[in-house]
Design a protein around this motif. Structure first.
Motif, PDB file in Angstrom:
ATOM      1  N   ALA A  74       0.700  -1.097  -0.058  1.00 38.31           N
ATOM      2  CA  ALA A  74       0.093  -0.020  -0.196  1.00 38.31           C
ATOM      3  C   ALA A  74       0.632   1.366   0.104  1.00 38.31           C
ATOM      4  O   ALA A  74       0.516   2.469  -0.747  1.00 38.31           O
ATOM      5  CB  ALA A  74      -0.851   0.013   1.070  1.00 38.31           C
ATOM      6  N   GLU A  75       2.018   1.262   0.791  1.00 39.87           N
ATOM      7  CA  GLU A  75       3.093   2.399   0.752  1.00 39.87           C
ATOM      8  C   GLU A  75       3.699   2.689  -0.835  1.00 39.87           C
ATOM      9  O   GLU A  75       3.718   3.672  -0.898  1.00 39.87           O
ATOM     10  CB  GLU A  75       3.945   2.177   1.613  1.00 39.87           C
ATOM     11  CG  GLU A  75       3.389   2.476   3.067  1.00 39.87           C
ATOM     12  CD  GLU A  75       4.288   2.130   4.366  1.00 39.87           C
ATOM     13  OE1 GLU A  75       5.434   1.706   3.928  1.00 39.87           O
ATOM     14  OE2 GLU A  75       4.283   2.674   5.365  1.00 39.87           O
ATOM     15  N   LYS A  76       3.716   1.367  -1.399  1.00 45.01           N
ATOM     16  CA  LYS A  76       4.477   1.727  -2.533  1.00 45.01           C
ATOM     17  C   LYS A  76       3.305   2.066  -3.386  1.00 45.01           C
ATOM     18  O   LYS A  76       3.812   2.800  -4.349  1.00 45.01           O
ATOM     19  CB  LYS A  76       4.650   0.345  -2.970  1.00 45.01           C
ATOM     20  CG  LYS A  76       6.233  -0.392  -2.753  1.00 45.01           C
ATOM     21  CD  LYS A  76       6.297  -1.575  -2.896  1.00 45.01           C
ATOM     22  CE  LYS A  76       7.582  -2.440  -2.436  1.00 45.01           C
ATOM     23  NZ  LYS A  76       7.596  -3.592  -2.992  1.00 45.01           N
ATOM     24  N   GLU A  77       2.212   1.776  -3.481  1.00 44.01           N
ATOM     25  CA  GLU A  77       1.288   2.403  -4.374  1.00 44.01           C
ATOM     26  C   GLU A  77       0.907   4.024  -4.087  1.00 44.01           C
ATOM     27  O   GLU A  77       0.786   4.668  -5.049  1.00 44.01           O
ATOM     28  CB  GLU A  77      -0.054   1.818  -4.136  1.00 44.01           C
ATOM     29  CG  GLU A  77      -0.152   0.274  -4.883  1.00 44.01           C
ATOM     30  CD  GLU A  77      -1.644  -0.624  -4.684  1.00 44.01           C
ATOM     31  OE1 GLU A  77      -2.330   0.170  -4.203  1.00 44.01           O
ATOM     32  OE2 GLU A  77      -1.589  -1.516  -4.982  1.00 44.01           O
ATOM     33  N   ASP A  78       1.013   4.104  -2.944  1.00 47.42           N
ATOM     34  CA  ASP A  78       0.822   5.673  -2.462  1.00 47.42           C
ATOM     35  C   ASP A  78       1.868   6.329  -2.692  1.00 47.42           C
ATOM     36  O   ASP A  78       1.674   7.489  -3.378  1.00 47.42           O
ATOM     37  CB  ASP A  78       0.643   5.594  -0.802  1.00 47.42           C
ATOM     38  CG  ASP A  78       0.034   6.956  -0.612  1.00 47.42           C
ATOM     39  OD1 ASP A  78      -0.906   7.642  -1.302  1.00 47.42           O
ATOM     40  OD2 ASP A  78       0.448   7.578   0.667  1.00 47.42           O
ATOM     41  N   SER A  79       3.142   5.840  -2.879  1.00 49.20           N
ATOM     42  CA  SER A  79       4.382   6.675  -3.290  1.00 49.20           C
ATOM     43  C   SER A  79       4.114   7.025  -4.795  1.00 49.20           C
ATOM     44  O   SER A  79       4.963   7.792  -5.168  1.00 49.20           O
ATOM     45  CB  SER A  79       5.749   6.122  -2.809  1.00 49.20           C
ATOM     46  OG  SER A  79       5.765   4.834  -3.541  1.00 49.20           O
ATOM     47  N   LYS A  80       3.553   6.012  -5.590  1.00 43.83           N
ATOM     48  CA  LYS A  80       3.410   6.380  -6.940  1.00 43.83           C
ATOM     49  C   LYS A  80       2.464   7.232  -7.400  1.00 43.83           C
ATOM     50  O   LYS A  80       2.344   7.673  -8.470  1.00 43.83           O
ATOM     51  CB  LYS A  80       3.224   5.050  -7.578  1.00 43.83           C
ATOM     52  CG  LYS A  80       4.461   3.880  -7.613  1.00 43.83           C
ATOM     53  CD  LYS A  80       3.796   2.589  -8.232  1.00 43.83           C
ATOM     54  CE  LYS A  80       4.893   1.626  -8.207  1.00 43.83           C
ATOM     55  NZ  LYS A  80       4.313   0.142  -8.621  1.00 43.83           N
TER      56      LYS A  80
END
Length: 83
Positions: A74-80
């Motif tokens: 979820a953090e990876k998606e949010d950072s994108k």
């Protein structure tokens, strides 16, 4: 005017003050929140330190791994930029 309670005369003012004190005191005690110091981050802590200190309360190691993996994705998606 006063009421006789347990053989004593109690004035209306004292009854009203007792009721208000009990109501507001009970509300204050109920809304104090958790007083444990470990739940609050200190001003100098980094984001990674705070994340490591948060308990997951998982019932097994597999569940804890799943939660950590889910949060990382979820953090990876949010950072994108996706929400």
């Amino acid at each position: 005017m006063s009421y006789v309670i347990l053989g004593r005369a109690i004035k209306n003012e004292h009854l009203a003050l007792g009721v208000l004190t009990t109501a507001f005191g009970g509300a204050w005690l109920a809304t104090r929140g958790n007083s444990s110091a470990s739940a609050r981050p200190t001003p100098g802590q980094s984001v990674q330190e705070v994340k490591a200190s948060v308990p997951l309360n998982a019932s097994s190691n597999e569940e804890e791994e799943f939660i950590r993996k889910f949060v990382a994705e979820a953090e990876k998606e949010d950072s994108k930029g996706k929400h």
